[in-house]
Design a protein around this motif. Structure first.
Motif, PDB file in Angstrom:
ATOM      1  N   THR A   1       0.834  -1.211   0.000  1.00 14.11           N
ATOM      2  CA  THR A   1       0.000   0.000   0.000  1.00 14.11           C
ATOM      3  C   THR A   1       0.863   1.253   0.000  1.00 14.11           C
ATOM      4  O   THR A   1       0.623   2.192  -0.767  1.00 14.11           O
ATOM      5  CB  THR A   1      -0.930   0.009   1.217  1.00 14.11           C
ATOM      6  N   ILE A   2       1.873   1.274   0.863  1.00 13.48           N
ATOM      7  CA  ILE A   2       2.777   2.436   0.915  1.00 13.48           C
ATOM      8  C   ILE A   2       3.477   2.622  -0.420  1.00 13.48           C
ATOM      9  O   ILE A   2       3.591   3.741  -0.938  1.00 13.48           O
ATOM     10  CB  ILE A   2       3.793   2.264   2.059  1.00 13.48           C
ATOM     11  N   ARG A   3       3.928   1.515  -0.996  1.00 11.11           N
ATOM     12  CA  ARG A   3       4.621   1.588  -2.285  1.00 11.11           C
ATOM     13  C   ARG A   3       3.672   2.099  -3.380  1.00 11.11           C
ATOM     14  O   ARG A   3       4.066   2.919  -4.223  1.00 11.11           O
ATOM     15  CB  ARG A   3       5.169   0.214  -2.656  1.00 11.11           C
ATOM     16  N   SER A   4       2.444   1.633  -3.357  1.00 14.09           N
ATOM     17  CA  SER A   4       1.457   2.084  -4.340  1.00 14.09           C
ATOM     18  C   SER A   4       1.197   3.578  -4.217  1.00 14.09           C
ATOM     19  O   SER A   4       1.116   4.296  -5.225  1.00 14.09           O
ATOM     20  CB  SER A   4       0.136   1.320  -4.168  1.00 14.09           C
ATOM     21  N   LEU A   5       1.079   4.056  -2.985  1.00 11.54           N
ATOM     22  CA  LEU A   5       0.815   5.478  -2.763  1.00 11.54           C
ATOM     23  C   LEU A   5       2.006   6.335  -3.188  1.00 11.54           C
ATOM     24  O   LEU A   5       1.829   7.405  -3.781  1.00 11.54           O
ATOM     25  CB  LEU A   5       0.477   5.732  -1.292  1.00 11.54           C
ATOM     26  N   VAL A   6       3.224   5.862  -2.890  1.00  9.26           N
ATOM     27  CA  VAL A   6       4.424   6.607  -3.296  1.00  9.26           C
ATOM     28  C   VAL A   6       4.488   6.720  -4.816  1.00  9.26           C
ATOM     29  O   VAL A   6       4.724   7.802  -5.375  1.00  9.26           O
ATOM     30  CB  VAL A   6       5.691   5.921  -2.746  1.00  9.26           C
ATOM     31  N   VAL A   7       4.273   5.593  -5.493  1.00  8.50           N
ATOM     32  CA  VAL A   7       4.330   5.596  -6.961  1.00  8.50           C
ATOM     33  C   VAL A   7       3.214   6.451  -7.541  1.00  8.50           C
ATOM     34  O   VAL A   7       3.437   7.262  -8.457  1.00  8.50           O
ATOM     35  CB  VAL A   7       4.240   4.154  -7.503  1.00  8.50           C
ATOM     36  N   ALA A   8       1.992   6.298  -7.017  1.00  8.17           N
ATOM     37  CA  ALA A   8       0.850   7.023  -7.572  1.00  8.17           C
ATOM     38  C   ALA A   8       0.970   8.530  -7.352  1.00  8.17           C
ATOM     39  O   ALA A   8       0.701   9.322  -8.267  1.00  8.17           O
ATOM     40  CB  ALA A   8      -0.448   6.507  -6.942  1.00  8.17           C
TER      41      ALA A   8
ATOM     42  N   ILE B   1       8.033   4.609 -11.254  1.00  5.79           N
ATOM     43  CA  ILE B   1       7.455   5.958 -11.198  1.00  5.79           C
ATOM     44  C   ILE B   1       7.476   6.605 -12.583  1.00  5.79           C
ATOM     45  O   ILE B   1       6.481   7.201 -13.014  1.00  5.79           O
ATOM     46  CB  ILE B   1       8.225   6.817 -10.181  1.00  5.79           C
ATOM     47  N   LEU B   2       8.601   6.477 -13.296  1.00  6.73           N
ATOM     48  CA  LEU B   2       8.699   7.062 -14.633  1.00  6.73           C
ATOM     49  C   LEU B   2       7.741   6.386 -15.609  1.00  6.73           C
ATOM     50  O   LEU B   2       7.133   7.045 -16.461  1.00  6.73           O
ATOM     51  CB  LEU B   2      10.136   6.956 -15.143  1.00  6.73           C
ATOM     52  N   ALA B   3       7.609   5.070 -15.497  1.00  7.54           N
ATOM     53  CA  ALA B   3       6.703   4.344 -16.391  1.00  7.54           C
ATOM     54  C   ALA B   3       5.259   4.779 -16.162  1.00  7.54           C
ATOM     55  O   ALA B   3       4.507   5.030 -17.112  1.00  7.54           O
ATOM     56  CB  ALA B   3       6.847   2.838 -16.170  1.00  7.54           C
ATOM     57  N   HIS B   4       4.856   4.881 -14.906  1.00  6.80           N
ATOM     58  CA  HIS B   4       3.501   5.330 -14.590  1.00  6.80           C
ATOM     59  C   HIS B   4       3.292   6.776 -15.024  1.00  6.80           C
ATOM     60  O   HIS B   4       2.210   7.140 -15.510  1.00  6.80           O
ATOM     61  CB  HIS B   4       3.238   5.190 -13.090  1.00  6.80           C
ATOM     62  N   SER B   5       4.314   7.602 -14.855  1.00  8.91           N
ATOM     63  CA  SER B   5       4.200   9.015 -15.252  1.00  8.91           C
ATOM     64  C   SER B   5       3.959   9.134 -16.752  1.00  8.91           C
ATOM     65  O   SER B   5       3.097   9.906 -17.193  1.00  8.91           O
ATOM     66  CB  SER B   5       5.473   9.772 -14.863  1.00  8.91           C
ATOM     67  N   ALA B   6       4.721   8.363 -17.534  1.00  5.02           N
ATOM     68  CA  ALA B   6       4.566   8.415 -18.993  1.00  5.02           C
ATOM     69  C   ALA B   6       3.167   7.976 -19.408  1.00  5.02           C
ATOM     70  O   ALA B   6       2.551   8.569 -20.301  1.00  5.02           O
ATOM     71  CB  ALA B   6       5.621   7.530 -19.661  1.00  5.02           C
ATOM     72  N   PHE B   7       2.650   6.940 -18.749  1.00  7.92           N
ATOM     73  CA  PHE B   7       1.331   6.422 -19.115  1.00  7.92           C
ATOM     74  C   PHE B   7       0.208   7.361 -18.667  1.00  7.92           C
ATOM     75  O   PHE B   7      -0.856   7.410 -19.299  1.00  7.92           O
ATOM     76  CB  PHE B   7       1.146   5.037 -18.487  1.00  7.92           C
ATOM     77  N   CYS B   8       0.425   8.107 -17.589  1.00  5.79           N
ATOM     78  CA  CYS B   8      -0.635   8.946 -17.021  1.00  5.79           C
ATOM     79  C   CYS B   8      -0.716  10.341 -17.649  1.00  5.79           C
ATOM     80  O   CYS B   8      -1.689  11.063 -17.397  1.00  5.79           O
ATOM     81  CB  CYS B   8      -0.431   9.101 -15.511  1.00  5.79           C
ATOM     82  N   ILE B   9       0.290  10.740 -18.428  1.00  6.27           N
ATOM     83  CA  ILE B   9       0.290  12.091 -19.004  1.00  6.27           C
ATOM     84  C   ILE B   9      -0.981  12.389 -19.795  1.00  6.27           C
ATOM     85  O   ILE B   9      -1.607  13.435 -19.584  1.00  6.27           O
ATOM     86  CB  ILE B   9       1.549  12.311 -19.868  1.00  6.27           C
ATOM     87  N   PRO B  10      -1.417  11.525 -20.725  1.00  4.72           N
ATOM     88  CA  PRO B  10      -2.640  11.867 -21.467  1.00  4.72           C
ATOM     89  C   PRO B  10      -3.882  11.954 -20.590  1.00  4.72           C
ATOM     90  O   PRO B  10      -4.784  12.752 -20.871  1.00  4.72           O
ATOM     91  CB  PRO B  10      -2.768  10.736 -22.494  1.00  4.72           C
ATOM     92  N   PHE B  11      -3.942  11.162 -19.520  1.00  6.93           N
ATOM     93  CA  PHE B  11      -5.097  11.224 -18.629  1.00  6.93           C
ATOM     94  C   PHE B  11      -5.144  12.559 -17.886  1.00  6.93           C
ATOM     95  O   PHE B  11      -6.218  13.099 -17.628  1.00  6.93           O
ATOM     96  CB  PHE B  11      -5.055  10.073 -17.624  1.00  6.93           C
TER      97      PHE B  11
ATOM     98  N   ALA C   1      -4.743  15.716 -11.941  1.00  8.03           N
ATOM     99  CA  ALA C   1      -3.891  15.046 -10.951  1.00  8.03           C
ATOM    100  C   ALA C   1      -4.623  13.876 -10.297  1.00  8.03           C
ATOM    101  O   ALA C   1      -4.045  12.796 -10.108  1.00  8.03           O
ATOM    102  CB  ALA C   1      -3.439  16.051  -9.898  1.00  8.03           C
ATOM    103  N   MET C   2      -5.890  14.075  -9.954  1.00  9.12           N
ATOM    104  CA  MET C   2      -6.655  12.994  -9.329  1.00  9.12           C
ATOM    105  C   MET C   2      -6.868  11.836 -10.296  1.00  9.12           C
ATOM    106  O   MET C   2      -6.781  10.661  -9.908  1.00  9.12           O
ATOM    107  CB  MET C   2      -7.993  13.528  -8.826  1.00  9.12           C
ATOM    108  N   LEU C   3      -7.149  12.158 -11.560  1.00  8.64           N
ATOM    109  CA  LEU C   3      -7.344  11.096 -12.543  1.00  8.64           C
ATOM    110  C   LEU C   3      -6.048  10.320 -12.757  1.00  8.64           C
ATOM    111  O   LEU C   3      -6.047   9.091 -12.828  1.00  8.64           O
ATOM    112  CB  LEU C   3      -7.832  11.702 -13.860  1.00  8.64           C
ATOM    113  N   ALA C   4      -4.930  11.022 -12.837  1.00  6.40           N
ATOM    114  CA  ALA C   4      -3.628  10.355 -12.987  1.00  6.40           C
ATOM    115  C   ALA C   4      -3.327   9.487 -11.770  1.00  6.40           C
ATOM    116  O   ALA C   4      -2.791   8.376 -11.904  1.00  6.40           O
ATOM    117  CB  ALA C   4      -2.530  11.394 -13.192  1.00  6.40           C
ATOM    118  N   PHE C   5      -3.653   9.980 -10.576  1.00  2.00           N
ATOM    119  CA  PHE C   5      -3.421   9.218  -9.346  1.00  2.00           C
ATOM    120  C   PHE C   5      -4.210   7.908  -9.361  1.00  2.00           C
ATOM    121  O   PHE C   5      -3.673   6.843  -9.040  1.00  2.00           O
ATOM    122  CB  PHE C   5      -3.813  10.065  -8.138  1.00  2.00           C
ATOM    123  N   VAL C   6      -5.479   7.989  -9.748  1.00  2.00           N
ATOM    124  CA  VAL C   6      -6.326   6.789  -9.772  1.00  2.00           C
ATOM    125  C   VAL C   6      -5.812   5.790 -10.805  1.00  2.00           C
ATOM    126  O   VAL C   6      -5.736   4.582 -10.533  1.00  2.00           O
ATOM    127  CB  VAL C   6      -7.789   7.177 -10.074  1.00  2.00           C
TER     128      VAL C   6
END
Length: 267
Positions: free
Chosen positions: A67-74, A143-153, A200-205
């Motif tokens: 959970t902590i890891r998920s929150l840090v990454v998100a 973190i970088l992989a998630h960031s790249a995928f979340c940019i359009p959202f 930001a909220m949509l990217a977080f989810v």
């Protein structure tokens, strides 16, 4: 005489089909929520109402770490992707049309059109090369992989907000000798803040719930909560997974409700 207006809700069977669709969509979710309070060890046999599995999940150190890891990454991915998406939205909306603008839109939204498995494989190959060259195996790749995928959202609600903003106030600020930075900080940013927050909220989810990209990019010992749950389902299914799923569902619904309230049209 003018023809009668077409109303799809008046067609025969519309109500039955609509009800059937909602049942198919939400019955499994309701089942998970109900059985998360099951006192039995079985996920299919009801043994009475209990918070037992919530307590077990809360005390599980693996769940806590995931959970902590998920929150840090998100959180990290949401901050990075929202910052980049904001700059991209400003560059593509706060000026007149220019050559290549459509191409830029397509490239920014490309991760939405390409199957996620393709993006995951591409990120795996890219980061594997860097891992071999540097020897670094940390959480930064995820973190970088998630960031790249979340940019359009993050980009879509921010761009929509900017396109709905009148340039009059910004032009007036420039007429009153405000610098570009002062105009952005005191006029543009406050007006676009709801769109930025929604992005930001949509990217977080999206980052919090992601499984495919995480499975391909993560190193050993870097399970997030969704990948931990997937691993548990492969071993033995217990109502603990239902309890974790319900907690994630509640968090997601809360964030999406806030997203709706921020992006809805205001009179």
């Amino acid at each position: 005489m003018r023809g009668r207006r077409f109303d799809i809700t008046a067609l025969p069977g519309f109500s039955a089909i609509a009800i059937g669709v909602f049942v198919v969509l939400y019955a499994p979710i309701v089942t998970i929520v109900v059985y998360s309070f099951n006192a039995s060890n079985s996920v299919a046999v009801w043994g009475g109402f209990s918070f037992r599995w919530y307590e077990i999940a809360w005390e599980n150190t693996q769940v806590q770490d995931a959970t902590i890891r998920s929150l840090v990454v998100a959180v990290s991915a949401a901050l990075i992707s929202t910052t980049l998406a904001t700059m991209a939205a400003l560059g593509t909306t706060r000026r007149g049309r220019f050559k290549g603008q459509t191409f830029i839109y397509v490239m920014i939204n490309q991760p939405l059109m390409v199957p996620e498995i393709v993006t995951a494989v591409a990120l795996l190959i890219f980061f594997a090369t860097i891992k071999v060259a540097t020897g670094y195996q940390g959480l930064g790749y995820l973190i970088l992989a998630h960031s790249a995928f979340c940019i359009p959202f993050a980009y879509l609600p921010i761009r929509a907000r900017l396109e709905g903003m009148d340039l009059t106030l910004e032009i007036a600020a420039a007429d009153l000798y405000a610098t570009p930075w002062q105009t952005f900080r005191r006029v543009t940013l406050p007006l676009m803040a709801p769109g930025v927050a929604a992005g930001a909220m949509l990217a977080f989810v999206i980052s919090l719930d992601d499984v495919i990209i995480t499975e391909f990019v993560k190193s050993a010992g870097q399970d997030t909560l969704p990948t931990y749950m997937l691993g548990q389902l492969r071993r033995a299914v217990t109502p603990e997974v239902n309890a974790i799923s319900t907690a994630l569902l509640v968090l997601t619904v809360m964030l999406l409700t806030a997203f709706f309230l921020l992006t809805r049209r205001r009179d």
